[in-house]
Design a protein around this motif. Structure first.
Motif, PDB file in Angstrom:
ATOM      1  N   UNK A  97       0.316  47.800   4.053  1.00  0.00           N
ATOM      2  CA  UNK A  97       0.323  47.410   5.236  1.00  0.00           C
ATOM      3  C   UNK A  97       0.391  45.649   4.790  1.00  0.00           C
ATOM      4  N   UNK A  98       0.700  44.618   4.377  1.00  0.00           N
ATOM      5  CA  UNK A  98       0.417  43.620   4.810  1.00  0.00           C
ATOM      6  C   UNK A  98      -0.645  42.788   5.396  1.00  0.00           C
ATOM      7  N   UNK A  99       0.601  43.301   6.770  1.00  0.00           N
ATOM      8  CA  UNK A  99       0.106  42.765   8.123  1.00  0.00           C
ATOM      9  C   UNK A  99      -1.576  42.611   8.213  1.00  0.00           C
ATOM     10  N   UNK A 100      -2.004  44.194   7.507  1.00  0.00           N
ATOM     11  CA  UNK A 100      -3.303  44.035   8.315  1.00  0.00           C
ATOM     12  C   UNK A 100      -4.412  43.090   7.315  1.00  0.00           C
ATOM     13  N   UNK A 101      -3.311  42.854   6.035  1.00  0.00           N
ATOM     14  CA  UNK A 101      -4.119  41.400   4.975  1.00  0.00           C
ATOM     15  C   UNK A 101      -4.027  40.072   6.249  1.00  0.00           C
ATOM     16  N   UNK A 102      -2.629  39.848   6.326  1.00  0.00           N
ATOM     17  CA  UNK A 102      -2.475  38.872   7.282  1.00  0.00           C
ATOM     18  C   UNK A 102      -3.800  38.796   8.117  1.00  0.00           C
ATOM     19  N   UNK A 103      -4.126  40.012   9.427  1.00  0.00           N
ATOM     20  CA  UNK A 103      -4.434  39.932   9.977  1.00  0.00           C
ATOM     21  C   UNK A 103      -5.941  38.830  10.085  1.00  0.00           C
ATOM     22  N   UNK A 105     -16.503  38.770   1.105  1.00  0.00           N
ATOM     23  CA  UNK A 105     -15.746  38.634   2.544  1.00  0.00           C
ATOM     24  C   UNK A 105     -14.110  39.338   2.930  1.00  0.00           C
ATOM     25  N   UNK A 106     -14.096  39.978   3.999  1.00  0.00           N
ATOM     26  CA  UNK A 106     -13.226  40.534   4.617  1.00  0.00           C
ATOM     27  C   UNK A 106     -11.917  39.615   4.875  1.00  0.00           C
ATOM     28  N   UNK A 107     -12.115  38.565   4.772  1.00  0.00           N
ATOM     29  CA  UNK A 107     -10.535  37.446   4.596  1.00  0.00           C
ATOM     30  C   UNK A 107     -10.849  36.679   3.824  1.00  0.00           C
ATOM     31  N   UNK A 108     -10.161  35.875   3.579  1.00  0.00           N
ATOM     32  CA  UNK A 108     -10.080  34.940   1.599  1.00  0.00           C
ATOM     33  C   UNK A 108     -10.588  35.238   1.036  1.00  0.00           C
ATOM     34  N   UNK A 109     -10.649  36.286   0.401  1.00  0.00           N
ATOM     35  CA  UNK A 109     -12.157  37.143  -0.678  1.00  0.00           C
ATOM     36  C   UNK A 109     -11.339  36.490  -1.526  1.00  0.00           C
ATOM     37  N   UNK A 110     -10.342  35.547  -1.741  1.00  0.00           N
ATOM     38  CA  UNK A 110      -8.962  35.713  -3.553  1.00  0.00           C
ATOM     39  C   UNK A 110     -10.111  33.661  -3.566  1.00  0.00           C
ATOM     40  N   UNK A 111     -10.311  33.234  -2.585  1.00  0.00           N
ATOM     41  CA  UNK A 111     -10.861  31.312  -2.330  1.00  0.00           C
ATOM     42  C   UNK A 111     -12.498  31.575  -3.667  1.00  0.00           C
ATOM     43  N   UNK A 112     -12.315  33.262  -4.063  1.00  0.00           N
ATOM     44  CA  UNK A 112     -13.260  32.067  -4.943  1.00  0.00           C
ATOM     45  C   UNK A 112     -14.943  31.361  -4.249  1.00  0.00           C
ATOM     46  N   UNK A 113     -14.864  31.597  -3.112  1.00  0.00           N
ATOM     47  CA  UNK A 113     -15.564  30.779  -2.511  1.00  0.00           C
ATOM     48  C   UNK A 113     -17.306  30.492  -2.604  1.00  0.00           C
ATOM     49  N   UNK A 114     -17.803  31.425  -4.481  1.00  0.00           N
ATOM     50  CA  UNK A 114     -19.034  31.152  -4.151  1.00  0.00           C
ATOM     51  C   UNK A 114     -20.018  30.125  -4.368  1.00  0.00           C
TER      52      UNK A 114
END
Length: 380
Positions: A348-354, A199-208
């Motif tokens: 920049x962290x803002x693009x990740x927050x977005x 995913x382009x967001x919340x990738x680190x949740x490991x929702x496999x």
């Protein structure tokens, strides 16, 4: 503005914040690598956070819903995916600790495992049924064979799957013509994780995907039965979802405010904080943050202190999620407007927050279902 109710809460959050300082430094690499925050989860385990909502008599901290939300917001300020991931475990423990819905022996067995560090989450979503909140029948099937239950199926969005020890799997039970929940340990034969989360967001949740192939379980692990057509009641522990996205919005707000205080182009005599348009945008962010915080924590406080009013308060749970998540998205957007094109730089962290904050739109309950519920509660 502080939303702490006690000095004990404040001290716990301060200690938690000290323990998660390293999360921010790992966030960019975690996002770029499409990895999983193993180190973050381990540090939360060492802190004892997974036992936050476990009752004291079972070796936990005995934290309330309100405690939980404060913690989730704080963790999300440092790493949104880590907060959302661990939130499903801590919230599930809270729900089970309050309801105690299973047979006592199995309930105690679970509590003992959690007290020793086991992580749990419910695996309910499937590609063919969509969100479980919509009421679709799962294609995962449980068949009775002798004195064992045999499970086959595939679950999607199994958040925290790389480190989960126990899965609470929903399945259709043809024998009973109803939905059942089964406790499945990770090391049981036939249980596997297929790494499908991209995913382009919340990738680190490991929702496999959780794959179940001829998984055999003893009868005691058929832990819960749902009656056909039974409607799910709103659950307050799911407020960890808006708390997480609010934490991301706070992080974006903090970045934008600091940027406005320090960025001074040579076309201006001072920093951009002196510009009326910047002040207006930040003022709007502050207003939305205040509204979101008050709505979230006022409902949570009432839920904890007024159990006799849960039926009435349950109507507000979805409204909180809708309002807080959408305000959080707006706050992050405004933060990027303050910072300008620099907010789109990959470092920049803002693009990740977005990207991360928008995932909240797709967590339950969905906005359309909430609006319909609110309308019907007023009209009928």
């Amino acid at each position: 503005m502080s939303f702490f109710q006690s000095q004990k809460q404040k001290e716990y959050i301060q200690k938690l914040e000290e323990a998660i300082q390293s999360f921010t430094g790992r966030s960019e690499a975690l996002d770029d690598s499409k990895g999983f925050p193993y180190e973050n989860i381990q540090e939360l385990k060492e802190f004892g956070y997974p036992q936050l909502t476990l009752a004291k008599e079972h070796g936990g901290y005995g934290g309330s819903l309100y405690d939980f939300l404060l913690c989730q917001e704080k963790i999300a300020q440092y790493c949104g995916p880590t907060a959302l991931g661990i939130g499903w475990h801590v919230g599930t423990v809270l729900s089970l600790s309050e309801k105690r819905p299973w047979e006592k022996g199995v309930m105690k067995e679970l509590y003992d495992e959690v007290s020793k560090g086991a992580l749990i989450n419910t695996a309910a979503s499937e590609a063919g049924t969509g969100s479980p909140t919509r009421g679709g029948r799962p294609e995962t099937i449980a068949i009775k064979k002798g004195n064992q239950w045999n499970l086959n199926g595939r679950k999607t969005f199994t958040t925290l799957s790389p480190v989960l020890d126990i899965f609470l799997v929903t399945a259709w039970v043809p024998e009973d013509e109803r939905l059942g929940t089964f406790l499945v340990h990770r090391d049981v034969k036939g249980v596997s994780i297929e790494e499908t989360w991209d995913m382009i967001s919340m990738q680190g949740t490991g929702s496999h995907d959780l794959v179940l192939k001829d998984v055999s379980l003893p009868e005691k692990y058929y832990v819960m039965k749902s009656n056909p057509g039974e409607k799910r009641k709103p659950e307050a522990w799911l407020l960890h979802i808006p708390a997480c996205y609010l934490g991301i919005a706070v992080a974006a707000r903090n970045y934008a405010v600091e940027f406005a205080k320090t960025y001074s182009p040579n076309s201006l005599p001072g920093p951009i904080r002196d510009l009326p348009n910047v002040q207006r945008t930040i003022g709007e962010m502050e207003l939305e943050l205040g509204e979101a915080h008050h709505f979230l924590y006022s409902v949570a406080e009432k839920w904890v202190r007024q159990p006799e009013n849960h039926d009435e308060l349950s109507k507000q749970l979805g409204a909180v999620k809708l309002s807080v998540v959408n305000k959080s998205i707006s706050i992050v957007d405004k933060a990027m407007r303050v910072v300008g094109a620099k907010s789109l730089q990959r470092n920049n962290p803002l693009q990740r927050y977005y990207r991360d904050v928008r995932a909240g739109l797709h967590n339950p309950p969905m906005d359309d279902a909430t609006i319909t519920m609110l309308a019907k509660s007023a009209l009928y």
